[in-house]
Design a protein around this motif. Structure first.
Motif, PDB file in Angstrom:
ATOM      1  N   ASP A 116       0.829  -1.205   0.000  1.00 26.99           N
ATOM      2  CA  ASP A 116       0.000   0.000   0.000  1.00 26.99           C
ATOM      3  C   ASP A 116       0.863   1.254   0.000  1.00 26.99           C
ATOM      4  OD1 ASP A 116      -2.271  -1.555   0.034  1.00 26.99           O
ATOM      5  OD2 ASP A 116      -2.585  -1.377   2.202  1.00 26.99           O
ATOM      6  N   ILE A 117       1.916   1.251   0.807  1.00 24.95           N
ATOM      7  CA  ILE A 117       2.790   2.424   0.889  1.00 24.95           C
ATOM      8  C   ILE A 117       3.479   2.671  -0.451  1.00 24.95           C
ATOM      9  CG2 ILE A 117       4.841   3.390   1.999  1.00 24.95           C
ATOM     10  CD1 ILE A 117       2.276   3.309   3.721  1.00 24.95           C
ATOM     11  N   ILE A 118       3.935   1.619  -1.081  1.00 23.04           N
ATOM     12  CA  ILE A 118       4.581   1.766  -2.395  1.00 23.04           C
ATOM     13  C   ILE A 118       3.614   2.397  -3.391  1.00 23.04           C
ATOM     14  CG2 ILE A 118       5.506   0.500  -4.378  1.00 23.04           C
ATOM     15  CD1 ILE A 118       6.666  -1.519  -2.377  1.00 23.04           C
ATOM     16  N   ARG A 119       2.389   1.884  -3.438  1.00 27.61           N
ATOM     17  CA  ARG A 119       1.396   2.384  -4.390  1.00 27.61           C
ATOM     18  C   ARG A 119       1.042   3.847  -4.118  1.00 27.61           C
ATOM     19  NH1 ARG A 119      -2.130  -0.789  -3.110  1.00 27.61           N
ATOM     20  NH2 ARG A 119      -3.769   0.482  -2.139  1.00 27.61           N
ATOM     21  N   HIS A 120       0.859   4.179  -2.854  1.00 26.13           N
ATOM     22  CA  HIS A 120       0.486   5.552  -2.513  1.00 26.13           C
ATOM     23  C   HIS A 120       1.621   6.538  -2.769  1.00 26.13           C
ATOM     24  CE1 HIS A 120      -2.586   3.592   0.431  1.00 26.13           C
ATOM     25  NE2 HIS A 120      -3.044   3.631  -0.799  1.00 26.13           N
ATOM     26  N   LEU A 121       2.846   6.155  -2.447  1.00 25.71           N
ATOM     27  CA  LEU A 121       3.973   7.066  -2.683  1.00 25.71           C
ATOM     28  C   LEU A 121       4.256   7.216  -4.178  1.00 25.71           C
ATOM     29  CD1 LEU A 121       6.580   6.347   0.146  1.00 25.71           C
ATOM     30  CD2 LEU A 121       4.764   8.058   0.045  1.00 25.71           C
ATOM     31  N   GLN A 122       3.974   6.193  -4.959  1.00 28.52           N
ATOM     32  CA  GLN A 122       4.122   6.328  -6.411  1.00 28.52           C
ATOM     33  C   GLN A 122       3.179   7.398  -6.947  1.00 28.52           C
ATOM     34  OE1 GLN A 122       3.450   2.235  -7.544  1.00 28.52           O
ATOM     35  NE2 GLN A 122       5.628   1.818  -7.832  1.00 28.52           N
ATOM     36  N   ARG A 123       1.976   7.449  -6.382  1.00 25.96           N
ATOM     37  CA  ARG A 123       1.040   8.480  -6.817  1.00 25.96           C
ATOM     38  C   ARG A 123       1.477   9.856  -6.325  1.00 25.96           C
ATOM     39  NH1 ARG A 123      -3.147   6.475  -4.909  1.00 25.96           N
ATOM     40  NH2 ARG A 123      -3.813   7.840  -3.221  1.00 25.96           N
ATOM     41  N   PHE A 124       1.891   9.944  -5.062  1.00 25.98           N
ATOM     42  CA  PHE A 124       2.315  11.224  -4.506  1.00 25.98           C
ATOM     43  C   PHE A 124       3.540  11.794  -5.220  1.00 25.98           C
ATOM     44  CE2 PHE A 124       0.564   9.849  -0.092  1.00 25.98           C
ATOM     45  CZ  PHE A 124      -0.714  10.258  -0.459  1.00 25.98           C
ATOM     46  N   MET A 125       4.503  10.928  -5.524  1.00 24.15           N
ATOM     47  CA  MET A 125       5.808  11.391  -5.990  1.00 24.15           C
ATOM     48  C   MET A 125       5.992  11.346  -7.511  1.00 24.15           C
ATOM     49  SD  MET A 125       6.917  12.225  -3.122  1.00 24.15           S
ATOM     50  CE  MET A 125       8.492  12.809  -3.742  1.00 24.15           C
ATOM     51  N   VAL A 126       5.170  10.590  -8.206  1.00 20.88           N
ATOM     52  CA  VAL A 126       5.348  10.457  -9.658  1.00 20.88           C
ATOM     53  C   VAL A 126       4.095  10.890 -10.412  1.00 20.88           C
ATOM     54  CG1 VAL A 126       5.864   8.882 -11.568  1.00 20.88           C
ATOM     55  CG2 VAL A 126       6.999   8.567  -9.355  1.00 20.88           C
ATOM     56  N   GLN A 127       2.984  10.240 -10.127  1.00 20.17           N
ATOM     57  CA  GLN A 127       1.778  10.476 -10.916  1.00 20.17           C
ATOM     58  C   GLN A 127       1.178  11.855 -10.670  1.00 20.17           C
ATOM     59  OE1 GLN A 127      -0.667   7.165  -9.696  1.00 20.17           O
ATOM     60  NE2 GLN A 127       0.876   5.667 -10.273  1.00 20.17           N
ATOM     61  N   ASP A 128       1.127  12.293  -9.402  1.00 19.54           N
ATOM     62  CA  ASP A 128       0.501  13.583  -9.061  1.00 19.54           C
ATOM     63  C   ASP A 128       1.459  14.480  -8.292  1.00 19.54           C
ATOM     64  OD1 ASP A 128      -1.949  12.735 -10.159  1.00 19.54           O
ATOM     65  OD2 ASP A 128      -2.468  11.709  -8.299  1.00 19.54           O
ATOM     66  N   SER A 129       2.719  14.447  -8.633  1.00 17.55           N
ATOM     67  CA  SER A 129       3.697  15.242  -7.890  1.00 17.55           C
ATOM     68  C   SER A 129       3.601  16.712  -8.277  1.00 17.55           C
ATOM     69  CB  SER A 129       5.116  14.732  -8.165  1.00 17.55           C
ATOM     70  OG  SER A 129       5.452  14.912  -9.527  1.00 17.55           O
ATOM     71  N   CYS A 130       4.127  17.572  -7.419  1.00 19.47           N
ATOM     72  CA  CYS A 130       4.073  19.019  -7.638  1.00 19.47           C
ATOM     73  C   CYS A 130       5.105  19.448  -8.680  1.00 19.47           C
ATOM     74  CB  CYS A 130       4.331  19.760  -6.338  1.00 19.47           C
ATOM     75  SG  CYS A 130       3.110  19.470  -5.053  1.00 19.47           S
ATOM     76  N   ASP A 131       4.707  20.385  -9.531  1.00 19.36           N
ATOM     77  CA  ASP A 131       5.670  20.993 -10.445  1.00 19.36           C
ATOM     78  C   ASP A 131       6.568  21.943  -9.665  1.00 19.36           C
ATOM     79  OD1 ASP A 131       4.577  19.718 -12.673  1.00 19.36           O
ATOM     80  OD2 ASP A 131       3.060  21.288 -12.925  1.00 19.36           O
ATOM     81  N   GLY A 132       7.749  22.167 -10.205  1.00 19.81           N
ATOM     82  CA  GLY A 132       8.646  23.128  -9.574  1.00 19.81           C
ATOM     83  C   GLY A 132       9.867  22.476  -8.954  1.00 19.81           C
ATOM     84  N   GLU A 133      10.656  23.308  -8.329  1.00 17.24           N
ATOM     85  CA  GLU A 133      11.919  22.869  -7.730  1.00 17.24           C
ATOM     86  C   GLU A 133      11.772  22.717  -6.221  1.00 17.24           C
ATOM     87  OE1 GLU A 133      16.540  24.498  -7.259  1.00 17.24           O
ATOM     88  OE2 GLU A 133      15.089  25.539  -8.549  1.00 17.24           O
TER      89      GLU A 133
END
Length: 236
Positions: A95-112
Motif C-alpha cells: 500500500d505504501i509503495i502504491r500511494h507514494l508512487q502516486r504522490f511522488m510520480v503520478q501527481d507530484s508538484c511541479d517546480g523545484e
C-alpha cells in the motif's frame, strides 16, 4: 535592579501535536491495541519519510514508479513483530509503495524542491513568540506575477482533525512570517490511506490562523503553568 525579561515562548509543532493526541497518556492507559497501532503506524510513517527523502534527490522528470518502489523496499522497516501478522506487514508495504508512487510520480508538484525534511524557526511579532516547524517538502513554482509561489507538503501518520487543523494554521503563519507571502497550497499526505488533504489559503486566512495560534499559545502557557504547580516543592 535590572528588570528581567519574560522568557520567549516557543511553539514546536511536534510537541503541540503530542498534546493534541493526548501524548501524556501512559502506555497502560492506552491499552494493548492502542500501543500496537501507534507502534506500526509510526514505523510506516518513518519508512515513508525515508523513501520520499531519497526520491526527492532525483529531479521530478527523472522519477519513475520503479525508483519509488526501490526506495520503499530499501527503507521499509523490517520489524515484522510490530504488525498484526506477516500478511499485514506485506500488504501495508504494498500500500505504501502504491500511494507514494502516486504522490511522488503520478501527481507530484511541479517546480523545484526548496527544502526537504528540514526544521525552521521564525519569530512571529504579532504573537510575540517563536514557531518551530518541520517541513517535509517545500516546492517553489513560477507564477505569472513573476514571484515564486510555494507548496508545502507533509507526510502524516493519521487523519486526526485537530492535528491537521494545527498543521494548516501553523503553516500559514510560519509561511507568511518567513517568506512574506502565503503558501499557494498546503497539503497533508497520508501514506497509509493514500489520502491527500489540500488547502489553498486566501489573504483573509492570515488573521484566522493568527487567532488560532494565539489560542494555542495560551493553551501551552496554561498547560506549562499547571504542570509547574504540580511539581512545585512545598516551602521548608
Amino acid at each position: 535592579m535590572q528588570k528581567l525579561m519574560p522568557p520567549l515562548v516557543r511553539i514546536e509543532d511536534v510537541k503541540i501535536e503530542q498534546m493534541l493526541r493526548g501524548g501524556g497518556e501512559s502506555p497502560r492507559s492506552q491499552g494493548e491495541k492502542g500501543r500496537r497501532k501507534e507502534g506500526w503506524s509510526r514505523l510506516v510513517l518513518l519508512s515513508a519519510c525515508l523513501a520520499v527523502h531519497d526520491v526527492c534527490v532525483v529531479p521530478r522528470q527523472e522519477r519513475t514508479e520503479a525508483l519509488v518502489e526501490e526506495a520503499c523496499l530499501r527503507s521499509f522497516s523490517n520489524r515484522h513483530q510490530q504488525f498484526h501478522s506477516g500478511e499485514h506487514y506485506l500488504q501495508t508495504r504494498c500500500d505504501i509503495i502504491r500511494h507514494l508512487q502516486r504522490f511522488m510520480v503520478q501527481d507530484s508538484c511541479d517546480g523545484e524542491v526548496m527544502a526537504r525534511f528540514e526544521s525552521f524557526t521564525v519569530y512571529v511579532e504579532e504573537l510575540d513568540m517563536e514557531l518551530t516547524q518541520q517541513f517535509h517538502l517545500i516546492t517553489v513554482q513560477d507564477q505569472a506575477d513573476g514571484e515564486g509561489g510555494y507548496i508545502v507538503q507533509k507526510l502524516v501518520a493519521d487523519e486526526n482533525p485537530e492535528s491537521l487543523e494545527l498543521y494548516f494554521h501553523m503553516t500559514v503563519v510560519f509561511g507568511m512570517c518567513a517568506f512574506g507571502r502565503l503558501p499557494s497550497r498546503v497539503e497533508a499526505l497520508v501514506p497509509l490511506s493514500g489520502r491527500r488533504f489540500a488547502w489553498k489559503p486566501e489573504w483573509q486566512q492570515w488573521q484566522k490562523s493568527l487567532d488560532y495560534m494565539r489560542l494555542v499559545k495560551s493553551m501551552l502557557e496554561s498547560s506549562e503553568a499547571t504542570s509547574g504547580s504540580r511539581h512545585a516543592h512545598p516551602a521548608m
